[in-house]
Design a protein around this motif. Sequence first.
Motif, PDB file in Angstrom:
ATOM      1  N   PRO A   1       2.268  -4.716  -6.139  1.00 17.19           N
ATOM      2  CA  PRO A   1       1.236  -5.737  -6.378  1.00 17.19           C
ATOM      3  C   PRO A   1       1.557  -7.080  -5.706  1.00 17.19           C
ATOM      4  CG  PRO A   1       1.685  -4.539  -8.393  1.00 17.19           C
ATOM      5  CD  PRO A   1       2.715  -4.094  -7.396  1.00 17.19           C
ATOM      6  N   TYR A   2       2.847  -7.436  -5.676  1.00 15.31           N
ATOM      7  CA  TYR A   2       3.183  -8.708  -5.029  1.00 15.31           C
ATOM      8  C   TYR A   2       3.096  -8.580  -3.508  1.00 15.31           C
ATOM      9  CZ  TYR A   2       5.226 -13.270  -4.280  1.00 15.31           C
ATOM     10  OH  TYR A   2       5.405 -14.581  -3.907  1.00 15.31           O
ATOM     11  N   LYS A   3       3.439  -7.430  -2.974  1.00 12.08           N
ATOM     12  CA  LYS A   3       3.264  -7.214  -1.534  1.00 12.08           C
ATOM     13  C   LYS A   3       1.781  -7.321  -1.169  1.00 12.08           C
ATOM     14  CE  LYS A   3       7.254  -4.151  -0.863  1.00 12.08           C
ATOM     15  NZ  LYS A   3       7.686  -2.789  -0.462  1.00 12.08           N
ATOM     16  N   ARG A   4       0.913  -6.793  -2.049  1.00 12.63           N
ATOM     17  CA  ARG A   4      -0.525  -6.909  -1.825  1.00 12.63           C
ATOM     18  C   ARG A   4      -0.954  -8.373  -1.850  1.00 12.63           C
ATOM     19  NH1 ARG A   4      -3.659  -3.501   0.445  1.00 12.63           N
ATOM     20  NH2 ARG A   4      -2.822  -1.819  -0.826  1.00 12.63           N
ATOM     21  N   PHE A   5      -0.357  -9.161  -2.769  1.00 12.94           N
ATOM     22  CA  PHE A   5      -0.628 -10.601  -2.836  1.00 12.94           C
ATOM     23  C   PHE A   5      -0.255 -11.271  -1.516  1.00 12.94           C
ATOM     24  CE2 PHE A   5       1.440 -14.752  -3.502  1.00 12.94           C
ATOM     25  CZ  PHE A   5       0.344 -15.506  -3.911  1.00 12.94           C
ATOM     26  N   LEU A   6       0.919 -10.929  -0.972  1.00 11.10           N
ATOM     27  CA  LEU A   6       1.358 -11.516   0.296  1.00 11.10           C
ATOM     28  C   LEU A   6       0.423 -11.119   1.435  1.00 11.10           C
ATOM     29  CD1 LEU A   6       5.225 -10.946   0.039  1.00 11.10           C
ATOM     30  CD2 LEU A   6       3.967 -13.075  -0.346  1.00 11.10           C
ATOM     31  N   GLU A   7      -0.007  -9.848   1.430  1.00 15.15           N
ATOM     32  CA  GLU A   7      -0.946  -9.395   2.461  1.00 15.15           C
ATOM     33  C   GLU A   7      -2.255 -10.177   2.388  1.00 15.15           C
ATOM     34  OE1 GLU A   7      -3.784  -5.570   3.415  1.00 15.15           O
ATOM     35  OE2 GLU A   7      -1.817  -5.165   2.518  1.00 15.15           O
ATOM     36  N   ASN A   8      -2.752 -10.377   1.181  1.00 10.60           N
ATOM     37  CA  ASN A   8      -4.003 -11.123   1.011  1.00 10.60           C
ATOM     38  C   ASN A   8      -3.870 -12.567   1.490  1.00 10.60           C
ATOM     39  OD1 ASN A   8      -5.302  -8.892  -0.037  1.00 10.60           O
ATOM     40  ND2 ASN A   8      -4.882  -9.424  -2.168  1.00 10.60           N
ATOM     41  N   LYS A   9      -2.719 -13.180   1.245  1.00  7.22           N
ATOM     42  CA  LYS A   9      -2.505 -14.550   1.710  1.00  7.22           C
ATOM     43  C   LYS A   9      -2.433 -14.606   3.234  1.00  7.22           C
ATOM     44  CE  LYS A   9      -2.785 -16.514  -2.171  1.00  7.22           C
ATOM     45  NZ  LYS A   9      -3.998 -17.341  -2.421  1.00  7.22           N
ATOM     46  N   LEU A  10      -1.814 -13.601   3.852  1.00 12.63           N
ATOM     47  CA  LEU A  10      -1.785 -13.529   5.319  1.00 12.63           C
ATOM     48  C   LEU A  10      -3.209 -13.440   5.869  1.00 12.63           C
ATOM     49  CD1 LEU A  10       1.214 -11.079   5.783  1.00 12.63           C
ATOM     50  CD2 LEU A  10       1.062 -13.338   6.841  1.00 12.63           C
ATOM     51  N   ARG A  11      -4.036 -12.645   5.205  1.00 11.12           N
ATOM     52  CA  ARG A  11      -5.427 -12.504   5.650  1.00 11.12           C
ATOM     53  C   ARG A  11      -6.199 -13.816   5.487  1.00 11.12           C
ATOM     54  NH1 ARG A  11      -6.669  -7.487   6.824  1.00 11.12           N
ATOM     55  NH2 ARG A  11      -5.376  -5.785   6.049  1.00 11.12           N
ATOM     56  N   GLU A  12      -5.996 -14.454   4.355  1.00 10.92           N
ATOM     57  CA  GLU A  12      -6.711 -15.706   4.093  1.00 10.92           C
ATOM     58  C   GLU A  12      -6.333 -16.800   5.088  1.00 10.92           C
ATOM     59  OE1 GLU A  12      -6.061 -17.010   0.086  1.00 10.92           O
ATOM     60  OE2 GLU A  12      -6.667 -15.079  -0.771  1.00 10.92           O
ATOM     61  N   GLU A  13      -5.079 -16.897   5.396  1.00  7.84           N
ATOM     62  CA  GLU A  13      -4.591 -18.021   6.212  1.00  7.84           C
ATOM     63  C   GLU A  13      -4.725 -17.768   7.709  1.00  7.84           C
ATOM     64  OE1 GLU A  13      -3.751 -20.867   5.000  1.00  7.84           O
ATOM     65  OE2 GLU A  13      -3.812 -20.274   2.876  1.00  7.84           O
ATOM     66  N   PHE A  14      -4.652 -16.490   8.140  1.00  7.95           N
ATOM     67  CA  PHE A  14      -4.556 -16.236   9.588  1.00  7.95           C
ATOM     68  C   PHE A  14      -5.634 -15.281  10.132  1.00  7.95           C
ATOM     69  CE2 PHE A  14      -0.206 -17.233   8.113  1.00  7.95           C
ATOM     70  CZ  PHE A  14      -0.011 -18.415   8.830  1.00  7.95           C
ATOM     71  N   ASN A  15      -6.552 -14.823   9.294  1.00  8.94           N
ATOM     72  CA  ASN A  15      -7.678 -13.990   9.717  1.00  8.94           C
ATOM     73  C   ASN A  15      -7.244 -12.708  10.432  1.00  8.94           C
ATOM     74  OD1 ASN A  15     -10.163 -12.917  10.373  1.00  8.94           O
ATOM     75  ND2 ASN A  15     -10.529 -14.295  12.090  1.00  8.94           N
TER      76      ASN A  15
END
Length: 434
Positions: free
Chosen positions: A407-421
């Motif tokens: 779940p935390y890896k998924r959180f990190l992935e989502n933040k990468l998507r939000e910040e860098f498209n």
Amino acid sequence: MSNIVAIVGRPNVGKSTLFNRLIKRREAIVDAVSGVTRDRHYGKSEWNGREFSVIDTGGYVVGSDDVFEVEIDKQVELAIDEADVIIFVVDVETGVTGMDEDVAELLRRVNKPVLLAVNKVDNNKRAENAVEFYSLGLGDYFTIASINGSGTGDLLDAVVEALPEYIEEEESDLPRFAVVGRPNAGKSSFINALIGEERYIVTDIAGTTRDAIDTKYNQFGFEFNLVDTAGIRRKSKVKEDLEFYSVMRSVRAIEHCDVVILVHDATRGFDGQVQNIFWLAERNRKGIVILVNKWDLVEKDTNTVRDYEKQIRKEIEPFTDVPIVFISALNKQRIFKAIETAVEVYNNRSKKIKTSKLNEVLLPIIENNPPPALKGKYVKIKYIMQLPTPQPQFAFFCNLPQYVREPYKRFLENKLREEFNFHGVPISVYMRKK
């Protein structure tokens, strides 16, 4: 070149269990009831540095009156036709059966490597009993127990050794976009509309397209290779299971492209076959664009697009950050929007983020939302970098990587998507020891 390994055999010998073992995930349905593998399953495997695709076919039954089993037999024959190496699974508990002999007779006529795997051999007595399988006339065999992995290492060594020599394909700087989808979804119509010529045969008969063809596209400021599973179906192949053949061709097209353009028929549901192709692309870490074709045939109201898109995203969870474009290849409606979107996804997949920028943006977010403590252990992420791979992969260096859960890896992935498209692109997140 792409390599395919097909697992064949009669029903209930443990093919699906072996498939799950080879791809290191529980994907095929494993059940004691004969014939549970109604659909084919596709996965990626890697052994000793060689990657290959694995296909788990339905159980082979010769001479059955069951219509369903007849269809399975067709699919097995197609898998054998397409595969580079064949694993023939038999069951030591039942010994050699008439069905085993029928399958062996079929395989003896095949000019391809056939590896005989005697399954359920988990003790010395059963290992002695396996000798009777020499009578199948396929030479030496491998004793395995797919349920616990015993013997599968030796089998995989033989698979890799039997694979054709790897030929490095001539690299092109141009992006490769593979147009895939189930039969009669409008793949060839889409390409014809795009390139402005009737290069591909378009009919109402499902499965007109056959072999992968590359078309260089160079218009309106875009330049790339377009890959369609295209060609004319020969009359001798009319009785093939074309649904299966379509996926077989998709396997090869997907493995050697940058972006998958998945053409879906709006008049049919986003069903298991379409999802199969979608997840095949995702597992291969390719960029993905979903085109909902024949949109002109759908009755619409104010919320039709929103509801249709919502339904597709529900089917592809958790990887929902995928562009969906509604088109009509027949009317050339939004086909150039589709290509613009594919180019954007390609650029997202090729994106390289500077290490300094990654740390500047993400470390404060991580500090405010650290990984949950586990067993009294606190994880401290200290450094982030993008790995030098063709697709986006990121390493997060920390003190206790083993305590970071999915779940935390998924959180990190989502933040990468939000910040860098990274819209339309699968991301891999790895935790590394600092």
